[in-house]
Scaffold this motif. Sequence first.
Motif, short mmCIF file in Angstrom:
data_model
loop_
_atom_site.label_atom_id
_atom_site.label_comp_id
_atom_site.label_asym_id
_atom_site.label_seq_id
_atom_site.Cartn_x
_atom_site.Cartn_y
_atom_site.Cartn_z
N GLN A 254 27.06 9.40 -7.32
CA GLN A 254 26.04 8.77 -6.49
C GLN A 254 24.64 9.14 -6.99
N LEU A 255 24.44 10.38 -7.36
CA LEU A 255 23.13 10.81 -7.84
C LEU A 255 22.77 10.11 -9.15
N ARG A 256 23.74 9.99 -10.07
CA ARG A 256 23.48 9.28 -11.34
C ARG A 256 23.01 7.85 -11.09
N ARG A 257 23.72 7.13 -10.22
CA ARG A 257 23.36 5.74 -9.94
C ARG A 257 22.00 5.65 -9.24
N THR A 258 21.69 6.62 -8.43
CA THR A 258 20.39 6.67 -7.76
C THR A 258 19.26 6.71 -8.78
N TYR A 259 19.41 7.54 -9.81
CA TYR A 259 18.39 7.61 -10.87
C TYR A 259 18.34 6.32 -11.68
N VAL A 260 19.47 5.68 -11.90
CA VAL A 260 19.48 4.38 -12.60
C VAL A 260 18.66 3.36 -11.80
N ASN A 261 18.86 3.31 -10.50
CA ASN A 261 18.11 2.36 -9.67
C ASN A 261 16.62 2.67 -9.68
N ALA A 262 16.27 3.94 -9.61
CA ALA A 262 14.85 4.32 -9.66
C ALA A 262 14.24 3.91 -10.99
N GLU A 263 14.97 4.16 -12.08
CA GLU A 263 14.48 3.79 -13.42
C GLU A 263 14.24 2.29 -13.51
N GLU A 264 15.14 1.50 -12.94
CA GLU A 264 14.99 0.04 -12.95
C GLU A 264 13.71 -0.37 -12.22
N LEU A 265 13.46 0.20 -11.09
CA LEU A 265 12.24 -0.13 -10.35
C LEU A 265 11.00 0.29 -11.12
N LEU A 266 10.99 1.48 -11.65
CA LEU A 266 9.83 1.96 -12.40
C LEU A 266 9.56 1.08 -13.62
N LYS A 267 10.62 0.64 -14.29
CA LYS A 267 10.48 -0.23 -15.47
C LYS A 267 9.72 -1.51 -15.12
N ARG A 268 9.92 -2.01 -13.94
CA ARG A 268 9.23 -3.23 -13.51
C ARG A 268 7.72 -3.06 -13.43
N PHE A 269 7.28 -1.82 -13.35
CA PHE A 269 5.85 -1.52 -13.34
C PHE A 269 5.37 -1.03 -14.70
N GLY A 270 6.24 -1.09 -15.70
CA GLY A 270 5.90 -0.58 -17.02
C GLY A 270 5.94 0.94 -17.08
N ALA A 271 6.70 1.55 -16.19
CA ALA A 271 6.78 3.01 -16.11
C ALA A 271 8.24 3.44 -16.33
N SER A 272 8.47 4.74 -16.27
CA SER A 272 9.82 5.29 -16.40
C SER A 272 9.89 6.59 -15.62
N LEU A 273 11.04 7.22 -15.66
CA LEU A 273 11.17 8.53 -15.02
C LEU A 273 10.23 9.56 -15.65
N ASP A 274 9.79 9.32 -16.88
CA ASP A 274 8.81 10.21 -17.52
C ASP A 274 7.51 10.26 -16.74
N ASP A 275 7.24 9.25 -15.94
CA ASP A 275 5.99 9.17 -15.17
C ASP A 275 6.12 9.77 -13.77
N VAL A 276 7.31 10.18 -13.38
CA VAL A 276 7.52 10.74 -12.05
C VAL A 276 6.89 12.12 -11.98
N VAL A 277 6.12 12.35 -10.92
CA VAL A 277 5.49 13.65 -10.71
C VAL A 277 6.11 14.40 -9.53
N GLU A 278 6.79 13.66 -8.65
CA GLU A 278 7.40 14.30 -7.49
C GLU A 278 8.65 13.53 -7.07
N GLU A 279 9.66 14.28 -6.64
CA GLU A 279 10.85 13.68 -6.06
C GLU A 279 11.28 14.53 -4.87
N VAL A 280 11.87 13.85 -3.89
CA VAL A 280 12.48 14.56 -2.77
C VAL A 280 13.92 14.07 -2.71
#
Length: 147
Positions: A62-88
């Motif tokens: 479940q956690l792996r797929r959660t990060y995949v979904n977040a990466e997909e959303l960030l990509k739509r803004f031209g970003a990636s998980l590399d741009d994440v500064v905070e997670e809860v």
Amino acid sequence: MTVRVENLGAPWEHDYGYVQALRRGDTIYVSGQLSHDGADLVAPAPVDESGAVTDFSAMGDQLRRTYVNAEELLKRFGASLDDVVEEVVYVLDVDAAMAVAGEVRKAAYRREDPQVASTIVGVARLAFPRQLVEVKFVAKVPGTTTA
């Protein structure tokens, strides 16, 4: 300031009434992500007749797929998980999460030392009975446009 939003097409976006992510200036706010593929939960946890989770072994999947979904959303803004500064990270079972979270997070961020402020919180319930984990993200990207 212009706000740009993105959704994944899940039915609960309309039912609950929210967006999956929005960008305002140089900040992208990603709503709590979970392990879904459209309307279906990925790696749902088994539950008993009262709806209580009986096995937390799907936490990693479940956690792996959660990060995949977040990466997909960030990509739509031209970003990636590399741009994440905070997670809860919200979990039903902290011990089950801690057993897999380090490995999963390091793989998702592609670093042994993910450069992100992270908080893990044990909760009594999440949105769906078979859901074990949900992660909220904040990303910072260069510039102040929403393109």
